[in-house]
Design a protein around this motif. Structure first.
Motif, PDB file in Angstrom:
ATOM      1  N   ALA A   1       0.821  -1.199   0.000  1.00  0.00           N
ATOM      2  CA  ALA A   1       0.000   0.000   0.000  1.00  0.00           C
ATOM      3  C   ALA A   1       0.860   1.256   0.000  1.00  0.00           C
ATOM      4  O   ALA A   1       0.536   2.257  -0.655  1.00  0.00           O
ATOM      5  CB  ALA A   1      -0.932  -0.004   1.211  1.00  0.00           C
ATOM      6  N   LEU A   2       1.968   1.217   0.728  1.00  0.00           N
ATOM      7  CA  LEU A   2       2.893   2.346   0.741  1.00  0.00           C
ATOM      8  C   LEU A   2       3.476   2.592  -0.642  1.00  0.00           C
ATOM      9  O   LEU A   2       3.545   3.740  -1.115  1.00  0.00           O
ATOM     10  CB  LEU A   2       4.019   2.085   1.758  1.00  0.00           C
ATOM     11  CG  LEU A   2       5.166   3.098   1.778  1.00  0.00           C
ATOM     12  CD1 LEU A   2       4.660   4.483   2.170  1.00  0.00           C
ATOM     13  CD2 LEU A   2       6.263   2.630   2.751  1.00  0.00           C
ATOM     14  N   ALA A   3       3.886   1.494  -1.295  1.00  0.00           N
ATOM     15  CA  ALA A   3       4.446   1.629  -2.641  1.00  0.00           C
ATOM     16  C   ALA A   3       3.415   2.183  -3.625  1.00  0.00           C
ATOM     17  O   ALA A   3       3.737   3.031  -4.475  1.00  0.00           O
ATOM     18  CB  ALA A   3       4.962   0.278  -3.125  1.00  0.00           C
ATOM     19  N   ASP A   4       2.154   1.720  -3.485  1.00  0.00           N
ATOM     20  CA  ASP A   4       1.101   2.233  -4.359  1.00  0.00           C
ATOM     21  C   ASP A   4       0.888   3.724  -4.128  1.00  0.00           C
ATOM     22  O   ASP A   4       0.719   4.503  -5.083  1.00  0.00           O
ATOM     23  CB  ASP A   4      -0.204   1.480  -4.107  1.00  0.00           C
ATOM     24  CG  ASP A   4      -0.168   0.055  -4.625  1.00  0.00           C
ATOM     25  OD1 ASP A   4       0.735  -0.260  -5.444  1.00  0.00           O
ATOM     26  OD2 ASP A   4      -1.019  -0.751  -4.203  1.00  0.00           O
ATOM     27  N   ALA A   5       0.869   4.122  -2.842  1.00  0.00           N
ATOM     28  CA  ALA A   5       0.671   5.540  -2.528  1.00  0.00           C
ATOM     29  C   ALA A   5       1.815   6.388  -3.062  1.00  0.00           C
ATOM     30  O   ALA A   5       1.604   7.490  -3.584  1.00  0.00           O
ATOM     31  CB  ALA A   5       0.527   5.719  -1.016  1.00  0.00           C
TER      32      ALA A   5
ATOM     33  N   ARG B   1       1.616   9.370  -5.912  1.00  0.00           N
ATOM     34  CA  ARG B   1       2.123  10.719  -5.672  1.00  0.00           C
ATOM     35  C   ARG B   1       3.035  11.162  -6.815  1.00  0.00           C
ATOM     36  O   ARG B   1       3.013  12.319  -7.252  1.00  0.00           O
ATOM     37  CB  ARG B   1       2.872  10.787  -4.334  1.00  0.00           C
ATOM     38  CG  ARG B   1       1.999  10.665  -3.109  1.00  0.00           C
ATOM     39  CD  ARG B   1       1.260  11.971  -2.809  1.00  0.00           C
ATOM     40  NE  ARG B   1       2.190  13.009  -2.468  1.00  0.00           N
ATOM     41  CZ  ARG B   1       2.649  13.245  -1.227  1.00  0.00           C
ATOM     42  NH1 ARG B   1       2.249  12.468  -0.225  1.00  0.00           N
ATOM     43  NH2 ARG B   1       3.471  14.243  -1.009  1.00  0.00           N
ATOM     44  N   ILE B   2       3.870  10.241  -7.283  1.00  0.00           N
ATOM     45  CA  ILE B   2       4.803  10.564  -8.376  1.00  0.00           C
ATOM     46  C   ILE B   2       4.018  10.869  -9.650  1.00  0.00           C
ATOM     47  O   ILE B   2       4.314  11.810 -10.380  1.00  0.00           O
ATOM     48  CB  ILE B   2       5.800   9.414  -8.582  1.00  0.00           C
ATOM     49  CG1 ILE B   2       6.713   9.280  -7.357  1.00  0.00           C
ATOM     50  CG2 ILE B   2       6.612   9.610  -9.862  1.00  0.00           C
ATOM     51  CD1 ILE B   2       7.587   8.074  -7.401  1.00  0.00           C
ATOM     52  N   GLU B   3       2.969  10.043  -9.898  1.00  0.00           N
ATOM     53  CA  GLU B   3       2.142  10.290 -11.095  1.00  0.00           C
ATOM     54  C   GLU B   3       1.428  11.629 -11.011  1.00  0.00           C
ATOM     55  O   GLU B   3       1.338  12.350 -12.014  1.00  0.00           O
ATOM     56  CB  GLU B   3       1.129   9.159 -11.231  1.00  0.00           C
ATOM     57  CG  GLU B   3       1.750   7.822 -11.637  1.00  0.00           C
ATOM     58  CD  GLU B   3       0.721   6.700 -11.653  1.00  0.00           C
ATOM     59  OE1 GLU B   3      -0.477   7.008 -11.411  1.00  0.00           O
ATOM     60  OE2 GLU B   3       1.104   5.562 -11.930  1.00  0.00           O
ATOM     61  N   ASP B   4       0.921  11.985  -9.813  1.00  0.00           N
ATOM     62  CA  ASP B   4       0.249  13.266  -9.653  1.00  0.00           C
ATOM     63  C   ASP B   4       1.207  14.430  -9.888  1.00  0.00           C
ATOM     64  O   ASP B   4       0.828  15.462 -10.463  1.00  0.00           O
ATOM     65  CB  ASP B   4      -0.354  13.379  -8.250  1.00  0.00           C
ATOM     66  CG  ASP B   4      -1.507  12.415  -8.051  1.00  0.00           C
ATOM     67  OD1 ASP B   4      -2.048  11.914  -9.060  1.00  0.00           O
ATOM     68  OD2 ASP B   4      -1.864  12.149  -6.883  1.00  0.00           O
ATOM     69  N   ALA B   5       2.464  14.249  -9.430  1.00  0.00           N
ATOM     70  CA  ALA B   5       3.465  15.316  -9.617  1.00  0.00           C
ATOM     71  C   ALA B   5       3.794  15.516 -11.076  1.00  0.00           C
ATOM     72  O   ALA B   5       4.070  16.645 -11.543  1.00  0.00           O
ATOM     73  CB  ALA B   5       4.725  14.988  -8.818  1.00  0.00           C
ATOM     74  N   ASP B   6       3.740  14.427 -11.857  1.00  0.00           N
ATOM     75  CA  ASP B   6       4.022  14.532 -13.291  1.00  0.00           C
ATOM     76  C   ASP B   6       2.853  15.212 -14.014  1.00  0.00           C
ATOM     77  O   ASP B   6       3.013  15.815 -15.053  1.00  0.00           O
ATOM     78  CB  ASP B   6       4.277  13.155 -13.877  1.00  0.00           C
ATOM     79  CG  ASP B   6       5.576  12.529 -13.342  1.00  0.00           C
ATOM     80  OD1 ASP B   6       6.397  13.300 -12.827  1.00  0.00           O
ATOM     81  OD2 ASP B   6       5.725  11.301 -13.433  1.00  0.00           O
TER      82      ASP B   6
END
Length: 420
Positions: A407-411, A415-420
């Motif tokens: 779940a941590l890795a998914d979160a 976050r990285i996708e949202d930043a892109d």
């Protein structure tokens, strides 16, 4: 005559018959409120019907805290219900001894009685069936059908008084006597151990058990200092050297029959900590260590089943595996076997590892998982092979860390996708 297995039926949360085969180390796992404690606490309760002169099947007074009344032991708490229990042992001559007992609650009489008993000893067997009648509820002699005849018998705990039936039943007649004499000593250490006092008095008598709350642990050390020349203390400090490096345990006589328990630094002679000031984990762990030290100093000559609930309580996960090794060493080198209820994955992993390393035989490790299904609990045995592999694992148990990491890795990925 070590107990090899025991069975329960219509007992607490277990409606159907459940059988527990005992190894050198037997582990009971399960989710909260699944019924683990009901399994491990059954033996202290049932043993009150073995070594007793009471005319009643079970004596619940010594088992306070396990059941306030017999009705609490019955599945569904039926006031007119019964429980069924069984024992299997092997005598010194190799003969198998099996006993199956039904204990009936008589609500309107406020009592219980053995309504059925089946005994098999070697090639001999006998059955006893309660016959209702004028003497049906007597605490002395009641009528039972034995074979094709009826006899008046007095019971002592779960078995007939041998003096009432030895004349006609030959070798089987010795079962009650042998069971009372040879049944394993049962020790129980609960999940919450008493905190120590800064000062305590010496007890008038020594004990071979630390007690259900660890309340007798310090008394064992004092009795050893007074009469055992410090053998238990030396063994305790040998164990502490590996489990709590840099400290050793000292019980100081301050006069007037009073003693002070402290941990002293092995590096600084002027540094010590009163036991009531140390961490909770050490306080909870100490009774386990003192019991092991006492058994090392004076190994039990009679078979012992030591029941421990949550030995890992308040300890850092790195110490859980150390407890497993402590029990492996004791089970291998003494007359003590262990029945352990635990929530610790590290504890179980260490046991499996030691099987793979040939330090613990696969047949000496028994694992059970308690499952809840449709309002009743069931025990599922988990087989262990010589490599420490298991044939079954319940879904979602001890997988929490993996699920959290995933779940941590998914979160993080989101976050990285949202930043892109």
């Amino acid at each position: 005559m070590p107990l090899e297995r025991f069975s329960l039926e219509n007992y607490r949360c277990f409606k159907d018959r459940q059988e527990v085969e005992l190894g050198r180390i037997t582990v009971v796992l399960g989710r909260n409120n699944a019924g683990k404690s009901a399994v491990v606490r059954a033996l202290p309760v049932l043993s009150t019907g073995i070594r007793t002169d009471s005319p009643y099947p079970l004596d619940l007074d010594p088992a306070q805290g396990f059941a306030s009344s017999f009705t609490d032991l019955i599945h569904g708490s039926s006031p007119h219900g019964r429980i069924s229990v069984g024992f299997s042992s092997r005598m010194s001559d190799g003969q198998a001894l099996n006993a199956e007992v039904d204990i009936q609650n008589i609500a309107d009489q406020g009592t219980q009685l053995v309504s059925s008993l089946k005994i098999r000893c070697g090639t001999e067997s006998e059955e006893f069936s309660w016959v209702p009648g004028p003497d049906a509820y007597s605490s002395e002699k009641r009528t039972y059908r034995v074979g094709r005849s009826e006899r008046k018998l007095s019971f002592r705990g779960l078995f007939p008084d041998a003096s009432d039936w030895s004349d006609s039943l030959g070798g089987v007649a010795q079962v009650s006597r042998r069971m009372r004499e040879d049944f394993d000593d049962i020790r129980y250490l609960g999940p919450f151990r008493d905190g120590p006092e800064r000062f305590f008095r010496a007890t008038s008598r020594s004990s071979d058990s630390v007690g259900s709350r660890g309340e007798k642990a310090l008394g064992i050390l004092v009795a050893d200092e007074m009469r055992g020349r410090g053998r238990v203390s030396r063994e305790l400090n040998n164990l502490l050297a590996h489990m709590l490096p840099g400290w050793h345990f000292v019980v100081t006589d301050v006069g007037a029959g009073m003693y002070v328990p402290r941990l002293h630094s092995t590096r600084d002679p002027d540094l010590f900590v009163h036991l009531d000031d140390v961490g909770t984990g050490v306080v909870q762990f100490l009774p386990l260590l003192i019991q092991r030290a006492a058994d090392r100093a004076e190994p039990p000559t009679h078979p012992v089943i030591e029941i421990v609930e949550e030995p890992e309580l308040h300890l850092h996960p790195s110490a859980h595996a150390t407890i497993a090794d402590l029990y492996i060493d004791a089970a291998r080198d003494s007359n003590v076997r262990f029945l352990v209820e635990t929530h610790s994955e590290n504890f179980l992993l260490r046991l499996r590892r030691r099987v793979a390393e040939k330090q613990l035989k696969a047949e000496d490790l028994k694992i059970y998982f308690v499952e809840q299904e449709e309002g009743s609990a069931n025990l599922r045995k988990i087989e262990v092979d010589t490599l420490g592999n298991i044939d079954y694992w319940p879904k979602g148990v001890f997988s929490e860390d993996f699920e959290e990491v995933r779940a941590l890795a998914d979160a993080q990925a989101n976050r990285i996708e949202d930043a892109d």
